[in-house]
Enzyme design. Structure first.
Site, PDB file in Angstrom:
ATOM      1  N   ARG A  58       6.839  -2.730  -0.670  1.00 35.02           N
ATOM      2  CA  ARG A  58       7.679  -2.775  -1.875  1.00 35.02           C
ATOM      3  C   ARG A  58       7.786  -1.415  -2.551  1.00 35.02           C
ATOM      4  O   ARG A  58       8.882  -0.976  -2.911  1.00 35.02           O
ATOM      5  CB  ARG A  58       7.151  -3.803  -2.875  1.00 35.02           C
ATOM      6  CG  ARG A  58       7.402  -5.232  -2.473  1.00 35.02           C
ATOM      7  CD  ARG A  58       6.887  -6.181  -3.519  1.00 35.02           C
ATOM      8  NE  ARG A  58       5.466  -5.933  -3.758  1.00 35.02           N
ATOM      9  CZ  ARG A  58       4.814  -6.304  -4.841  1.00 35.02           C
ATOM     10  NH1 ARG A  58       5.433  -6.920  -5.827  1.00 35.02           N
ATOM     11  NH2 ARG A  58       3.535  -6.075  -4.970  1.00 35.02           N
ATOM     12  N   ASN A 113       7.785  -9.510  -3.144  1.00 35.32           N
ATOM     13  CA  ASN A 113       7.091 -10.286  -2.124  1.00 35.32           C
ATOM     14  C   ASN A 113       7.470 -11.748  -2.273  1.00 35.32           C
ATOM     15  O   ASN A 113       7.750 -12.216  -3.383  1.00 35.32           O
ATOM     16  CB  ASN A 113       5.571 -10.155  -2.271  1.00 35.32           C
ATOM     17  CG  ASN A 113       5.043  -8.838  -1.760  1.00 35.32           C
ATOM     18  OD1 ASN A 113       5.695  -8.137  -0.999  1.00 35.32           O
ATOM     19  ND2 ASN A 113       3.834  -8.498  -2.181  1.00 35.32           N
TER      20      ASN A 113
END
Length: 98
Positions: A25, A43
């Protein structure tokens, strides 16, 4: 005929493989910011990463190419890409897991 470089695109990506716990990320956010894209990354509880990427079509495609590789510790096994509605804002955010 519009210039293809100026055509805006929005894509929703679902990235699968070893993509959580490897800074995917944060790396995706840095890459999107480097490319000047807007959107978000988060996520998913199923172990995947999801991203909404908005910007010039050619630049979105460059991000998607990067996403197939990701950061060094990642191992991407598959990416699903779909069309999406563009975000209202600027910037690229890391969102909470959903």
């Amino acid at each position: 005929m519009p210039d293809p470089d100026s055509t805006l695109a929005a894509r929703l990506l679902r990235i699968r493989g070893r993509v959580q716990g490897v800074s995917y990320r944060a790396s995706a956010q840095r890459e999107a910011q480097r490319l000047g894209l807007s959107g978000w990354v988060r996520n998913r509880h199923d172990g995947s990463v999801e991203a909404l990427v908005c910007g010039p079509a050619d630049t979105v495609e460059r991000f998607i190419a990067w996403a197939h590789v990701g950061p060094p510790a990642a191992s991407v096994s598959a990416i699903e890409v779909g069309d999406a509605a563009p975000t209202d804002g600027a910037g690229f955010d890391c969102l909470p897991t959903c």
